[in-house]
Scaffold this active site. Sequence first.
Site, PDB file in Angstrom:
ATOM      1  N   ASP A  58      22.703 -48.137 -10.216  1.00 47.25           N
ATOM      2  CA  ASP A  58      21.995 -48.370  -8.952  1.00 47.25           C
ATOM      3  C   ASP A  58      21.383 -47.088  -8.389  1.00 47.25           C
ATOM      4  O   ASP A  58      22.028 -46.046  -8.290  1.00 47.25           O
ATOM      5  CB  ASP A  58      22.980 -48.961  -7.943  1.00 47.25           C
ATOM      6  N   SER A 102      17.152 -50.745  -5.804  1.00 48.02           N
ATOM      7  CA  SER A 102      18.091 -51.862  -5.893  1.00 48.02           C
ATOM      8  C   SER A 102      17.417 -53.164  -5.445  1.00 48.02           C
ATOM      9  O   SER A 102      16.385 -53.542  -5.975  1.00 48.02           O
ATOM     10  CB  SER A 102      19.339 -51.543  -5.075  1.00 48.02           C
TER      11      SER A 102
END
Length: 748
Positions: A219, A73
């Site tokens: 993610d 991320s």
Amino acid sequence: MSPTRLPLLTGSVLLGAMASAALADPPQPAAPPDRPRIGLVLGGGGAMGAAHIGVIKVLEQLRVPVDCIAGTSMGALVGGAYASGMSAAELERFVTSIDWQGVFGTQQVRSFQPVSVKRENETVSNKLEFGLGEDGLIAPGGLIETQQIESTIRNMVFSQAGVTDFDRLPIPFRAVATDLKSGRMVVFDSGELPVVLRASMSVPGAFAPLELGDWLLVDGGITRNLPVDVARESCADVVIAVSVDTPEPTVQEMKSATGAVGRMVDILIESNEDASMASLGEDDVGLGIVLQDVGSMDFMKAREAITQGERAAWQIASQLGRLSVPDADYSSWKSAVRAAAGVPAQRMVAGVRFEGVDEDTAAWLSSLIRTEPGEPLDETQIAEDALRIYASGQYESVAHRVEGDRPATVVFTPVLKSWGPSFLAFDYGIEAGSGSRAEVVVNALVRRTWPDTGGAEWRGLAQLGAESKLETDLRVPLGATRRTFVMPRLAWMSELEDFFLDGSRIATYEFRNTRGELRFGVEMGTWGEVQAGVFRRQDDTVLNIGVPQLPEEKGYDDGGYLFEFERDTRDSDVWATRGSRQRLEVIVSEPALGATDAYETALIEWNESGVWRRNALFFADFAGGTAFGGSPALQQSFRLGGPGQLSALQRGELRGTDFVYTRLGFGWRVPGLDSLLGMTLFAGAAFEAGAMWTRVLGEDPDDTRLGGQLFLGGNTPFGPVTGSFGFGESGDYAVFIGIGRPVRGRWR
């Protein structure tokens, strides 16, 4: 761990508990002489991940070389940028210079929108748009537009844009994402770097998942928020693992619905992060940074996060110092990284190609962009061109890449909205003022687009409330560039209007009209538009409240010619902070086209806005209208009164055929309310002056009305908000509150 960690991961709770599986092991880089290979692992955490830059600053000062990087991320974004050759100082300058509100908001997109799209924002002030399919409403993939985020990522790593083998980056790199289909971890050791970073940052619910091959990627924090094992498999003998977090929420915060769901997601992420930390050996270094007053969405506090990361790293300087190397060795490592990064050579554009569209659509898209063959390749310009295409409103995303070296081909890949081609949007407006009734409008806007077959667009609007209306039009572009168009329109409208005599309400009339129009227009880039055409309408003016002796008029026929010019460079249609708008509207009533009377009217508007040092707002408004001494239909008369129209008066208190109005204002940004979702309020004051001649009711005084306005207003996630206290020189005053889109048009 705080529920602000990944606040929008509500759709991914179950996925966090699924097993993870990585791709095939990448080749091992050659071991550095006489020292262990050091792997830097950077965890996810949204805006909190800016703290990683502070840690890298300390590593550089302690002369700790990094032989490979693995990130998830925001950790993947920072790690990918460092792996591409950026120094900690360059990273800090880049991240702290980004206009994060612009990246996550719509202001930058609006500057590239054609005026037709900007004008539609006046009807629907929010950005939530649904698709209409056979099974009902279709929600978009994410709440936040990602086009500007993707452009920011590309600008961050553009120096290595042509590298697809991540072992060939200046520092070998791995990024982690999660496949929604299988619930497994995906480790990227190759690919298009900006695309991979975007995939790793795709927070479910906030950003649309990224479809790549057989994967549907979101993610990486769901499956591996701190990818220690990935770094070991890549190259690391010793790992430096950095996680970011906020203080644990209070029990009261966890009792709310959003707090409970957020905490549940945090627990799942924390479990895989704790397992990664537990896997560290005695030679490894683990650093958990608990940030104060910086949450996962506080990107505008990046500088504070960097400072806290730097402070936390210095607190374990003794542990990090064990991995330090002599100055000569560190200089040699740093020189090797810089040499691998290199200085991008100037390249020329050989051609521009559009993937996935037909020849006619490609010709239209070519007319929107500024990148041309024979010109030097400009990465910033290419990203801006992608934004121009995206701002047309037809596409979900517009990817771009550069193929070849010298010369190079620029490739754009526009992807049509997956929830289209039929769309539905809703909006509302609520207004209330002292001495007047509260008014409400709700509306629904339906659009059907044909972007790949000429670009035609049908639009239907239904609105109920203080101003009820039904409208439908069909915009048919002409020519390859689609900048000229023809647009037939049908509409019906009904609204209640109060009439005043010397400041006292004496009657309420219902205005009704049915009209048809045929317009021809020309778009002038993204800043302006001209329309001209003919119209035919029938008006009814019916007494709703008042003594029966007051006049009515039914079946009034009108018809003639119309002309409109509009230029709009503002960053918002309501409460703009920069840019300007000019508008001219001319109506010529012609008995030969069915009009009962011949008349002409003209209306001009000019609005200017600007900010100084981001906090001070300045604006100036001017408007004027005239009937050139004629007697237009009552419904074509102008009105003054209400916020931003002589704020001390009731809405529409003055009505006539000739008027002027001006307002000069200053506001100061209310501190502590800025957010990436658009909460920006200004408090300030304005001076107003205006006059109305040839009144419909009452005498025509030759004095100018002077007054002022104290206001609190701006844009919020719930739409525009306005609070106003208007006062006049004669002692008149009015209080007004509005939420959502304006309930009525300003001048008639």
